[in-house]
Design a protein around this motif. Structure first.
Motif, short mmCIF file in Angstrom:
data_model
loop_
_atom_site.label_atom_id
_atom_site.label_comp_id
_atom_site.label_asym_id
_atom_site.label_seq_id
_atom_site.Cartn_x
_atom_site.Cartn_y
_atom_site.Cartn_z
N SER A 128 49.06 27.12 43.55
CA SER A 128 48.66 28.32 42.22
C SER A 128 47.58 28.31 41.60
O SER A 128 47.63 29.21 40.75
CB SER A 128 48.97 27.66 40.80
OG SER A 128 51.20 27.58 40.91
N ILE A 175 50.89 29.04 46.47
CA ILE A 175 51.15 27.55 45.99
C ILE A 175 50.52 26.08 46.66
O ILE A 175 50.47 25.35 45.80
CB ILE A 175 52.28 27.82 46.12
CG1 ILE A 175 53.10 28.56 46.15
CG2 ILE A 175 52.94 26.31 46.06
CD1 ILE A 175 54.37 28.68 46.24
N LEU A 195 50.22 34.57 44.91
CA LEU A 195 50.21 34.16 44.00
C LEU A 195 50.08 32.83 45.34
O LEU A 195 50.75 33.42 46.65
CB LEU A 195 51.28 32.95 43.73
CG LEU A 195 51.86 31.76 43.41
CD1 LEU A 195 51.53 30.99 42.12
CD2 LEU A 195 53.60 32.08 43.03
N ARG A 197 45.92 32.24 41.61
CA ARG A 197 46.10 33.76 41.62
C ARG A 197 45.20 34.40 41.31
O ARG A 197 44.42 34.91 40.84
CB ARG A 197 47.38 33.82 40.12
CG ARG A 197 48.64 33.62 40.46
CD ARG A 197 49.13 33.23 38.25
NE ARG A 197 50.44 32.51 38.88
CZ ARG A 197 51.70 32.55 38.92
NH1 ARG A 197 52.30 34.33 39.38
NH2 ARG A 197 52.81 32.28 39.10
#
Lengths: 454, 293
Positions: free
Chosen positions: B204, B200, B198, B206
């Motif tokens: 976000s 951030i 992930l 992935r």
């Protein structure tokens, strides 16, 4: 009075010769209640500085069957390790032998304080595999959100209640469980069970809200809010509680990211990461709520975050009530190859298939009977591939990694349980602190061993 | 690097001995039949049906896609009969039917979404410093259901993980978990470790890394040095699948007892269970009931 034994270089729990040899390094005391004073005196008489205490797995303050292996220097913890696995039930393995729909019944039992989240994580991943994410009826998503947010309040209440109890405050425990009971009573009315609901299914939810459910939820919200406030008055400015929790279990943002900590632990550092905002699912982007943070990075901050989140959750529940009234069903996907044909209803002899449905499959349509039988016993097929959908559970990021080989059963279902990951922080939070702070730190992680061990 | 040899045919086994050659000319090196003038690409299901589901020697199914060609879906096994009944009592008349189980094919550029950006940044990030190149490290890129999966060569995993975490354009700060999957039918790459990352920083993002190892050499480098959060997850994967994560600080069992024999999540490990008698009838244990997989 229970038995209390001390043995010179003999460990009565040793299972092998090598275990006994390990015990020969030092003296083993087995305390199981009884006269602690003489035990302490005897331990002190050896003059050994280093004591290894095995706390748990059966200990009222370890938050379930968690085993803490603490190396002590006086009352200071020099090394802390968590031993888990005492509640491993093979849920992931079992799910490989049931259909996708039956899998819900297993995963709901993992973290038993947030069953709706377990179900939703699994169902969202399954729906992504099926490619039906956009076809889930709106009412089903609203019901999921309502149930999840109620469940979040219930989970946080238990976190605070058991945390209080572990610190010796039984009133906190009774208030917490009293308020949670209101939520469980709503769950019982809607799903039929207080826990382990198997209510969220791939494609939607198993059945619509019963008559009166919305009124019950609406009536309960002010009561729950009052109860949370009561708990808040009791705890937040309490000097004893602050003395126990402030600066205890400290993990800063860097530590959180390195250890993959999510949920209230991460948000207590002031970092507003919430999957509901960052990667919305179930229509969370349309609800009005704020991500709650604290900036203390300690157990007290996590307590504040949990309180604030409960109020936000109740705000979301109120919004779902308004929407439920204006959004008619269905609550299950229209696709007859996925949705179970059964329509449940309450008869004189309890819950069962509705009489209309029985009449159709037994009297009118052989094809309906075959369809019902095939779908329920064989299950639906899921196209091969893998998917991972994260959701924001009360404890942090919960995700299901599901793999299908095109069959009617999961080829592999793995859950990224937040408690499992967050328990890794025990060493970071406890080492260097006092042994009494270990209890507070572990309580602030809020691990639920059913989810950790799965 | 080991090219993934999906099928069970001997030809793909021989191709694994010379990965560079097989990669460079898209399978012609591995061609053992004299039909060199065949069209390069075939419709996968047709090919699979002709060969009973096994990939033909001419088409190593799991190599990185050459630009401009449509990659083949990956055959990971085959299904028999019409309904897949576990008891083999398919009376539909289609009991001899064999159909391949196809996993999503390798993706071709552009991947869409932020996936191209990630792949480019990883290519750059692996370019400087390390001696691991993107071509060696990433064996296959799969974009499926809106998720990016990078199949990474196991020896390149630590370098890839470091680049993913540290490169400013990537910044995958969190490894949310490690999962294992056992594909006993995939000779040479039976055990897979699946990492979910992930970012951030980049809103976000992935991605998923998939690393495989053969069953008779169950070693994958640990990424705990890069992602401390993978500690317990790798222990769990070792416990459940028997994958040894080299370099892990204390690779011990975590969920099962220390002296437990076997690794329960492997497909060759039985579920167990006992038959239950209920009102005169006997219900077999779950793994012996009829199923339709």
């Amino acid at each position: 009075m229970t038995e209390q034994t001390t043995h010179e270089t003999e460990d009565i729990f040793a299972t092998s010769e090598s275990d006994r040899d390990d015990a020969a390094e030092g003296r083993v005391f087995t305390a199981s209640g009884g006269d602690w004073e003489s035990l302490a005196e005897e331990a002190a008489s050896i003059g050994e500085d280093r004591i290894v205490v095995n706390m748990g797995p059966q200990h009222p303050s370890t938050h379930g069957v968690l085993r803490l292996i603490l190396e002590l220097d006086g009352e200071t913890v020099t090394e802390a390790r968590a031993g888990i696995g005492y509640l491993h039930t093979g849920i992931e393995k079992n799910m490989e032998f049931r259909t996708w729909t039956q899998g819900v019944t297993f995963c709901t039992r993992m973290d038993y304080l947030m069953p709706i989240f377990n179900e939703t994580a699994f169902c969202l991943s399954t729906e992504k595999l099926l490619g039906i994410t956009d076809r889930i009826p709106e009412r089903a998503s609203i019901i999921r959100v309502m149930m999840m947010e109620l469940n979040r309040v219930g989970s946080h209440l238990v976190a605070l209640a058991t945390g209080g109890m572990e610190m010796g405050a039984t009133t906190v425990m009774t208030i917490g469980f009293r308020e949670r009971e209101r939520i469980l009573s709503i769950f019982e009315m809607i799903t039929g069970l207080r826990m382990n609901h198997a209510y969220v299914r791939p494609g939607g939810v198993v059945q619509d809200l019963p008559p009166g459910a919305i009124d019950k939820v609406r009536d309960a919200i002010p009561q729950i809010r009052r109860g949370i406030h009561e708990l808040e008055l009791l705890l937040v400015e309490n000097p004893i509680l602050k003395g126990r929790t402030v600066d205890v279990g400290y993990v800063d943002l860097t530590g959180c990211i390195a250890l993959g900590l999510t949920g209230p632990i991460l948000r207590s550092t002031g970092f507003p990461l919430d999957v509901r905002k960052s990667e919305p699912y179930c229509g969370y982007e349309t609800y009005d709520f704020e991500v709650q943070t604290a900036n203390t990075s300690d157990a007290y901050g996590r307590l504040l975050v949990r309180f604030a989140e409960m109020y936000e959750s109740l705000k979301i529940v109120e919004q779902t009530i308004d929407r439920l009234q204006s959004t008619p069903g269905p609550v299950m996907i229209e696709d007859k190859k996925i949705a179970w044909p059964a329509q449940l209803s309450l008869g004189g002899d309890g819950m069962g298939n509705s009489l209309d449905h029985i009449r159709e499959i037994m009297g009118d349509s052989m094809e309906s009977l075959i369809h019902h039988f095939k779908l329920v016993t064989e299950g639906f097929r899921v196209p091969p591939g893998q998917a991972y959908v994260p959701i924001e559970s009360p404890k942090g990021e919960l995700g299901a990694h599901v793999v299908s080989d095109g069959g009617t059963r999961p080829y592999r279902a793995h859950f990224r349980d937040p408690s499992f990951n967050n328990l890794q922080a025990v060493a970071a939070m406890c080492e260097g602190g006092m042994i009494a702070d270990v209890i507070v730190a572990v309580a602030s992680i809020d691990p639920v061993m059913g989810g950790v061990d799965r | 690097m080991t090219p993934p040899s999906e099928g069970t045919s001997g030809a793909s086994g021989s191709a694994s001995g010379e990965p560079e050659a097989a990669r460079s000319d898209n399978g012609e090196k591995a061609e053992v039949t004299p039909a060199a003038d065949k069209p390069e690409q075939k419709v996968s299901t047709t090919a699979a049906q002709e060969t009973g589901g096994a990939p033909t020697a001419a088409e190593p199914p799991n190599l990185p896609a050459e630009p401009g060609t449509a990659p083949e879906p990956v055959v990971i096994g085959e299904r028999q009969g019409m309904f897949g009944s576990s008891l083999g009592n398919d009376t539909s008349g289609y009991g001899g039917l064999e159909s391949p189980i196809l996993f999503p094919a390798a993706a071709v550029r552009p991947y869409g979404s932020y996936f191209d950006e990630v792949a480019d940044a990883l290519e750059r990030g692996l370019g400087d410093g390390d001696d691991t190149t993107y071509g060696d490290a990433v064996q296959r890129v799969v974009v499926d259901r809106g998720e990016l999966t990078l199949h990474v060569a196991r020896e390149a995993l630590p370098a890839v993980a470091r680049a993913l975490r540290d490169d400013p354009a990537l910044r995958f700060e969190v490894c949310t978990g490690v999962s294992g999957v056992h594909y006993p039918q995939e000779a040479g790459r039976e055990l897979h470790a699946v990492y979910h990352l992930l970012s951030i920083t980049h809103g976000s993002r992935r991605i998923r890394l998939e690393v495989s190892c053969p069953d008779d050499d169950r070693h994958i480098p640990s990424i705990v040095a890069t992602y401390p959060s993978a500690d317990w997850h790798e222990r769990e994967t070792w416990d459940m699948f028997g994958i040894e994560f080299d370099g892990h600080p204390s690779l011990t069992r975590i969920l099962m007892p220390d002296d437990w024999p076997g690794h329960p999540q492997r497909k060759d490990y039985p579920l167990g269970g006992i038959p239950v008698e209920y009102k005169g009838a006997t219900v077999p244990p779950p793994d012996q009931r009829r199923s339709y997989s």
